[in-house]
Design an enzyme around this catalytic site. Structure first.
Site, short mmCIF file in Angstrom:
data_model
loop_
_atom_site.label_atom_id
_atom_site.label_comp_id
_atom_site.label_asym_id
_atom_site.label_seq_id
_atom_site.Cartn_x
_atom_site.Cartn_y
_atom_site.Cartn_z
N SER A 52 -65.97 78.63 70.36
CA SER A 52 -65.34 79.95 70.42
C SER A 52 -64.18 79.87 71.39
CB SER A 52 -66.36 80.99 70.91
OG SER A 52 -65.71 82.21 71.26
N TYR B 140 -72.39 83.98 77.10
CA TYR B 140 -71.85 83.62 75.79
C TYR B 140 -70.84 82.48 75.89
CZ TYR B 140 -69.78 83.95 71.19
OH TYR B 140 -69.32 83.65 69.92
#
Length: 290
Positions: free
Chosen positions: A142, A167
């Site tokens: 990501s 995350y």
């Protein structure tokens, strides 16, 4: 949501197998659909049998139940798989962080366990089927990994937990896994990221209900099919990774697949080694894979 990109050109994958974790929705489902359309024999996983079965029926695949946050679930899938070769392993399953720090059933920070630790354990369990097929692993990073704290000494964030860091660090772990697999296990692997893919991943409510359509309108976001293209490209193409070791949208957030800039922490060999050791320890597998 409307796809803007032409489908990524795939070779004939007839006779090849593909396992896509988290293949019941979002970019996982779209990657599974693309691989199946090219002739691959695809298996999709989800945490529930119903969702796995629905997705499998949608793309013409075989369903399997897998909760990557649970060692026992990972081990059960590997046992059911047996020694069948694995040509393509797309390690896509993931969650957005919960509102409060939560541990997995095995006692690890839930975001890390789901997005990374279970995948390390699964790849280890399937290492021989991967090697038998000269298989290829894709992990899903990501753009958030750029802002991950690179300290591997507190992988479970027990000292200080924050949703964003949970995350970002889980995605850095995914990138590190792909970069280290060829060195530690002799298994080809490439990390890929979808850019800004406006899928249901972060939930339909709250700010995302307004932000996602705006991102698409401004062309700084793309739908799930377009967001899956870097994963599909990483699964079958070799020309992109030679340049940077990472595949993503050419324009950063959107666009056709191309070489992507590695997250800053992943560029450091010392950081990668420390993270690999910590990930293997938490996943319950050795650092060097026989």
């Amino acid at each position: 949501m409307t796809s803007r990109l032409a489908p990524f050109p795939l070779p004939d994958l007839s006779g090849r197998s593909a396992l896509v974790t988290g293949g019941s929705s979002g970019i996982g489902l779209e990657a599974a659909r693309a691989l199946a359309a090219a002739g691959a024999s695809v298996v999709v996983t989800s945490r529930t049998q119903t969702r796995a079965a629905d997705a499998a029926a949608d793309v013409g695949a075989r369903p399997e139940v897998l909760d990557t946050s649970s060692r026992s679930s990972v081990d059960a899938l590997a046992e059911r798989w047996g020694g069948a070769p694995v040509d393509i392993l797309v390690l896509n399953a993931g969650i957005a962080p919960p509102r409060r720090r939560t541990d997995s059933v095995d006692g690890h920070e839930l975001t890390l366990a789901t997005n990374a630790l279970g995948h390390v354990r699964l790849a280890h369990a399937l290492r021989e089927p991967l090697r038998a097929a000269s298989g290829h692993v894709v992990t899903v990073g990501s753009i958030a990994a750029n802002w991950a704290d690179a300290d591997a000494s507190d992988l479970d964030l027990r000292r200080r937990w924050a949703r964003g860091q949970a995350y970002a660090r889980s995605k850095l772990a995914c990138v590190v896994t792909a970069l280290e697999l060829p060195v530690r296990a002799g298994i080809a692997a490439v990390p890929a990221h979808p850019g800004w893919a406006t899928t249901p991943f972060f939930g339909p409510g709250g700010a995302m209900r307004w932000v996602a359509p705006l991102a698409l309108a401004l062309r700084i976001g793309q739908d799930g099919r377009d967001g899956a293209q870097p994963l599909v490209a990483a699964a079958v193409a070799t020309r992109f990774p030679r340049e940077t070791g990472y595949v993503g949208p050419r324009r950063g957030l959107v666009g056709s697949p191309g070489p992507a800039s590695l997250p800053r922490p992943a560029r450091d060999a010392g950081v990668r080694a420390a993270w690999w050791a910590a990930l293997c320890d938490r996943a319950g597998v050795p650092e060097e894979w026989d």
